[in-house]
Motif scaffolding. Structure first.
Motif, mmCIF file in Angstrom:
data_model
loop_
_atom_site.group_PDB
_atom_site.id
_atom_site.type_symbol
_atom_site.label_atom_id
_atom_site.label_comp_id
_atom_site.label_asym_id
_atom_site.label_seq_id
_atom_site.Cartn_x
_atom_site.Cartn_y
_atom_site.Cartn_z
ATOM 1 N N VAL B 138 0.834 -1.207 0.000
ATOM 2 C CA VAL B 138 0.000 0.000 0.000
ATOM 3 C C VAL B 138 0.870 1.258 0.000
ATOM 4 O O VAL B 138 0.649 2.182 -0.795
ATOM 5 C CB VAL B 138 -0.954 -0.015 1.223
ATOM 6 N N ARG B 150 -7.933 6.537 -3.840
ATOM 7 C CA ARG B 150 -8.855 5.850 -4.742
ATOM 8 C C ARG B 150 -8.085 5.020 -5.772
ATOM 9 O O ARG B 150 -8.445 3.883 -6.076
ATOM 10 C CB ARG B 150 -9.733 6.883 -5.444
ATOM 11 N N ALA B 153 -6.631 1.991 -4.182
ATOM 12 C CA ALA B 153 -7.704 1.012 -3.942
ATOM 13 C C ALA B 153 -8.060 0.285 -5.231
ATOM 14 O O ALA B 153 -8.273 -0.929 -5.240
ATOM 15 C CB ALA B 153 -8.925 1.727 -3.368
ATOM 16 N N LEU B 158 -8.931 -3.156 -3.399
ATOM 17 C CA LEU B 158 -9.263 -3.128 -1.972
ATOM 18 C C LEU B 158 -10.242 -1.985 -1.734
ATOM 19 O O LEU B 158 -10.245 -1.011 -2.496
ATOM 20 C CB LEU B 158 -7.998 -2.871 -1.147
ATOM 21 N N GLU B 160 -11.564 1.461 -0.198
ATOM 22 C CA GLU B 160 -10.790 2.674 0.125
ATOM 23 C C GLU B 160 -10.492 2.777 1.623
ATOM 24 O O GLU B 160 -9.415 3.225 2.019
ATOM 25 C CB GLU B 160 -11.566 3.912 -0.321
ATOM 26 N N THR B 162 -9.984 0.389 3.716
ATOM 27 C CA THR B 162 -8.883 -0.517 4.060
ATOM 28 C C THR B 162 -7.546 0.114 3.666
ATOM 29 O O THR B 162 -6.574 0.077 4.435
ATOM 30 C CB THR B 162 -9.061 -1.863 3.310
ATOM 31 N N VAL B 163 -7.520 0.706 2.488
ATOM 32 C CA VAL B 163 -6.281 1.343 2.022
ATOM 33 C C VAL B 163 -5.897 2.475 2.974
ATOM 34 O O VAL B 163 -4.724 2.612 3.348
ATOM 35 C CB VAL B 163 -6.455 1.872 0.573
#
Lengths: 173, 179
Positions: B138, B150, B153, B158, B160, B162-163
């Protein structure tokens, strides 16, 4: 500049590494090689599939025909059987070692179950004991009467009259 | 017969030409991205180039399913990352890595400045290496080409949220490690 921005900035600097000049060309060359391999693989796979299809077709066409099983006559009540009924022969006793396999093979054959009176009647009919069928089975075709067909012209259709609908008007208050 | 087959063959050839042209465009758009992703893991320009090329070769094989631009980018990034990780694992014994300073373009700094920058970069790489893989990918993706939340992600498929949380955690860890 806060610490978060500073780390982000450092990371960006660290990760903005450019490939050596001519990298795109080298990638294109690699992909061209892949294209050749891919097209060769595709041709080989197509050829192999065609050969397999031909072999399967040949096997299906030229395979030896199996001896057809004797057809079992299904008898409905009242119908005349196509073949005489044969009493089942007593099965010879086999050694114990083969017993299991043989019984399985015998079980595979469907059994004909016919009512005792029907079986005896058919036996009598086939042996010639019965020469005449009861009147129930001999319809008197000569005395059958049929109505004469009379063709009459149809009367002309009556005219369809539909009167206009009359709706009661609401009374003004 | 030939007259009937010719236009059909022509359609297929045109389709193939279209595919080739599209793929050329994708190479031009994403080659540097793939290289940087591989370099972030391998820290060696030759290895990174090899892995990126291999990823493009794989992408070509599956290009009919990856014609959408965003889908292609995301697939390429994930594939390159995975291949680079695999190569690192298989060549763990290989320790001769290029130092970060040799590859970081830095104008003409003084010798003292250069040494300081090199040490700092080496520390940062070490810190990134100690992160768990899900945090590392990440932070690397956010660092490459300044992708926003965005975009990261989308690339990593994933959510957003979580990112965002992983990015926050990764920055926290890096800050602790660099202090």
């Amino acid at each position: 500049m806060n610490e978060k921005d500073s780390i982000d900035h450092e990371l960006r600097d660290l990760l903005s590494v450019d490939p050596l000049p001519g990298f795109d060309e080298r990638v294109r060359a690699r992909v061209r090689r892949e294209r050749k391999v891919f097209s060769w693989n595709f041709r080989w796979i197509s050829a192999a599939a065609a050969i397999v299809a031909v072999i399967i077709a040949a096997v299906l066409v030229f395979r030896p025909q199996r001896a057809s099983k004797p057809e079992v006559a299904v008898m409905a009540s009242g119908a005349v059987p196509p073949s005489p009924i044969v009493e089942p022969k007593p099965r010879p006793k086999l050694p114990a070692a083969h017993h299991h396999r043989v019984t399985q093979a015998v079980r595979a054959e469907p059994q004909l179950i016919i009512a005792a009176n029907e079986a005896s009647a058919m036996r009598r009919l086939l042996s010639g004991e019965i020469t005449e069928l009861p009147p129930l089975f001999q319809p008197d075709v000569k005395n059958l009467q049929t109505r004469e067909t009379v063709v009459e012209p149809l009367p002309p259709p009556a005219p369809v009259i539909i009167n206009p609908a009359e709706l009661p008007l609401p009374v003004a208050q | 017969m030939y007259e009937q087959v010719k236009p059909i063959a022509g359609v297929f050839l045109d389709m193939e030409e279209d595919l080739k042209r599209e793929f050329e465009t994708r190479i031009a758009e994403t080659s540097t991205l793939a290289y940087r992703v591989a370099f972030a893991v391998l820290r060696n320009s030759e290895d990174a180039e090899d892995v990126a090329q291999e990823a493009f070769a794989k992408a070509y094989r599956r290009f009919s399913q990856l014609r959408d631009r965003d889908r292609f980018r995301a697939w390429l990034v994930r594939m390159t990352w995975r291949m680079a990780i695999d190569r690192t694992r298989s060549e763990r014994r290989r320790t001769a890595r290029e130092t970060a300073a040799n590859l970081t373009p830095t104008g003409a700094p003084s010798p003292v400045q250069s040494v300081i920058e090199r040490e700092r970069a080496e520390k940062l790489w070490q810190a990134i290496d100690t992160l768990p893989e899900k945090l590392r990918i990440v932070i690397v993706m956010a660092g490459i080409e300044e992708h926003d939340l965005r975009e990261v992600a989308t690339l990593l498929r994933l959510p957003e949220g979580t990112v965002k949380s992983r990015l926050f955690l990764a920055r926290q860890r890096l800050k602790e490690l660099l202090q």
